[in-house]
Design an enzyme around this catalytic site. Structure first.
Site, PDB file in Angstrom:
ATOM      1  N   HIS A  73       0.837  -1.202   0.000  1.00 23.27           N
ATOM      2  CA  HIS A  73       0.000   0.000   0.000  1.00 23.27           C
ATOM      3  C   HIS A  73       0.872   1.252   0.000  1.00 23.27           C
ATOM      4  O   HIS A  73       1.831   1.346   0.780  1.00 23.27           O
ATOM      5  CB  HIS A  73      -0.897   0.003   1.239  1.00 23.27           C
ATOM      6  CG  HIS A  73      -1.888   1.123   1.274  1.00 23.27           C
ATOM      7  ND1 HIS A  73      -2.884   1.263   0.342  1.00 23.27           N
ATOM      8  CD2 HIS A  73      -2.027   2.171   2.129  1.00 23.27           C
ATOM      9  CE1 HIS A  73      -3.604   2.337   0.619  1.00 23.27           C
ATOM     10  NE2 HIS A  73      -3.106   2.905   1.697  1.00 23.27           N
ATOM     11  N   GLY A  82      -6.929   3.342   2.657  1.00 18.62           N
ATOM     12  CA  GLY A  82      -7.961   3.609   1.665  1.00 18.62           C
ATOM     13  C   GLY A  82      -7.434   4.245   0.398  1.00 18.62           C
ATOM     14  O   GLY A  82      -6.336   3.940  -0.072  1.00 18.62           O
ATOM     15  N   PRO A  85      -3.811   7.742  -1.434  1.00 19.48           N
ATOM     16  CA  PRO A  85      -2.860   8.064  -0.365  1.00 19.48           C
ATOM     17  C   PRO A  85      -1.741   9.014  -0.774  1.00 19.48           C
ATOM     18  O   PRO A  85      -0.986   9.467   0.088  1.00 19.48           O
ATOM     19  CB  PRO A  85      -2.292   6.680   0.015  1.00 19.48           C
ATOM     20  CG  PRO A  85      -2.501   5.842  -1.193  1.00 19.48           C
ATOM     21  CD  PRO A  85      -3.764   6.333  -1.835  1.00 19.48           C
ATOM     22  N   ASP A 104      -6.211  -8.431   5.761  1.00 20.27           N
ATOM     23  CA  ASP A 104      -7.230  -9.001   6.629  1.00 20.27           C
ATOM     24  C   ASP A 104      -8.591  -8.559   6.113  1.00 20.27           C
ATOM     25  O   ASP A 104      -8.716  -8.196   4.943  1.00 20.27           O
ATOM     26  CB  ASP A 104      -6.994  -8.641   8.107  1.00 20.27           C
ATOM     27  CG  ASP A 104      -6.987  -7.140   8.359  1.00 20.27           C
ATOM     28  OD1 ASP A 104      -7.440  -6.376   7.462  1.00 20.27           O
ATOM     29  OD2 ASP A 104      -6.565  -6.712   9.443  1.00 20.27           O
ATOM     30  N   ASP A 108      -6.397  -2.245   4.573  1.00 20.69           N
ATOM     31  CA  ASP A 108      -5.103  -1.720   5.033  1.00 20.69           C
ATOM     32  C   ASP A 108      -4.932  -1.737   6.545  1.00 20.69           C
ATOM     33  O   ASP A 108      -4.279  -0.851   7.108  1.00 20.69           O
ATOM     34  CB  ASP A 108      -4.911  -0.289   4.508  1.00 20.69           C
ATOM     35  CG  ASP A 108      -5.178  -0.180   3.015  1.00 20.69           C
ATOM     36  OD1 ASP A 108      -4.755  -1.081   2.279  1.00 20.69           O
ATOM     37  OD2 ASP A 108      -5.818   0.806   2.595  1.00 20.69           O
ATOM     38  N   LYS A 168     -13.206   7.102  -1.716  1.00 19.64           N
ATOM     39  CA  LYS A 168     -13.282   7.771  -3.011  1.00 19.64           C
ATOM     40  C   LYS A 168     -14.143   9.022  -2.917  1.00 19.64           C
ATOM     41  O   LYS A 168     -13.850  10.047  -3.549  1.00 19.64           O
ATOM     42  CB  LYS A 168     -13.849   6.812  -4.061  1.00 19.64           C
ATOM     43  CG  LYS A 168     -13.881   7.381  -5.465  1.00 19.64           C
ATOM     44  CD  LYS A 168     -14.391   6.364  -6.459  1.00 19.64           C
ATOM     45  CE  LYS A 168     -14.415   6.930  -7.879  1.00 19.64           C
ATOM     46  NZ  LYS A 168     -14.894   5.917  -8.866  1.00 19.64           N
ATOM     47  N   ASN A 202      -8.713  17.475 -11.952  1.00 24.59           N
ATOM     48  CA  ASN A 202      -9.257  17.163 -10.625  1.00 24.59           C
ATOM     49  C   ASN A 202      -9.956  18.374 -10.013  1.00 24.59           C
ATOM     50  O   ASN A 202     -11.176  18.432  -9.969  1.00 24.59           O
ATOM     51  CB  ASN A 202      -8.145  16.643  -9.718  1.00 24.59           C
ATOM     52  CG  ASN A 202      -7.650  15.277 -10.142  1.00 24.59           C
ATOM     53  OD1 ASN A 202      -8.425  14.440 -10.599  1.00 24.59           O
ATOM     54  ND2 ASN A 202      -6.353  15.026  -9.991  1.00 24.59           N
TER      55      ASN A 202
END
Length: 236
Positions: A73, A82, A85, A104, A108, A168, A202
């Site tokens: 990650h 999530g 990052p 798991d 994360d 998101k 963006n």
């Protein structure tokens, strides 16, 4: 070691190709969609490796590989779990970095195998940090992989350490600039540079019914002792 790879992004493909060249790795498949996960139950690999796979893997799948399931990650966990990052360290001042950890039942939150911090600068955009995080991901995985093959890795639970998580929807909300808001200059610049990721649009603002996209370019002065008036237009 039989491995099934979960991945969809650029650094995922790069690491996948690197793993395919390992003498002790037999790469069974690369999965990119959630509906392909049942192949893990059919093939029963020794290990699952995930890089850029955005779907939560159910526990019945995680229980299959004898050596577990690993995720790489691009954040310094437990910070910035999530999505996106590469954005939040520039806005919130949290540490940037990369983490290799066991998967798991949540995003994360699994035990950490190894991690590395990545430095940031005020001139960084979201794209700059994204590219630096990708390089750090490759370096970390390739450095630790021989220990994974030898079964010599240790795991450190994340426990109750301070955390942050972003969805998101958080990113989508961040992109809309309200023309009525009053802002602090530093915080606003941080937001704009975090959202600057050419060629993608963006950050945006709507003025008089028209939508405008906003990017920013912040450059560090090469020589702080140079004439402060250099580059200014003369009026005479």
């Amino acid at each position: 070691m039989d491995v099934i790879f979960l991945g969809v992004n650029d650094i995922g493909f790069r690491i996948y190709e690197w793993l395919c060249q390992r003498d002790r790795v037999e790469m069974i498949a690369m999965l990119t969609e959630q509906n392909q996960l049942d192949l893990i139950q059919k093939q029963e690999p020794d290990l699952v490796v995930s890089i850029g796979f955005s779907y939560l893997v159910p526990p019945e799948i995680l229980d299959v590989p004898s050596e577990g399931a690993l995720n790489l990650h691009p954040s310094f966990l437990p910070y910035n779990r999530g999505m996106n990052p590469n954005v939040w360290p520039l806005i919130e001042g949290t540490p940037a970095g990369v983490t290799l950890h066991y998967m798991d039942t949540k995003f994360d939150t699994g035990d950490i195998i190894a991690q590395r911090k990545v430095e940031t600068d005020f001139s960084d955009t979201g794209k700059d940090l994204h590219e630096r995080l990708e390089e750090a991901q490759f370096d970390l995985l390739t450095e630790v992989w021989p220990e994974i093959e030898d079964g010599e890795i240790e795991r450190t639970p994340q426990g109750d350490r301070a955390e942050s998580y972003h969805s998101k929807a958080d990113f989508i909300d961040l992109c809309e600039l309200d023309p009525q808001n009053e802002v602090r200059i530093k915080a606003f610049l941080d937001r704009l540079r975090a959202l600057t990721f050419p060629p993608f649009d963006n950050a945006y603002i709507e003025i008089d019914g028209e939508k405008y996209y906003v990017d920013i370019d912040i450059r560090k002065a090469v020589n702080e002792s140079e004439d402060k008036n250099d580059g200014l237009l003369s009026s005479y």
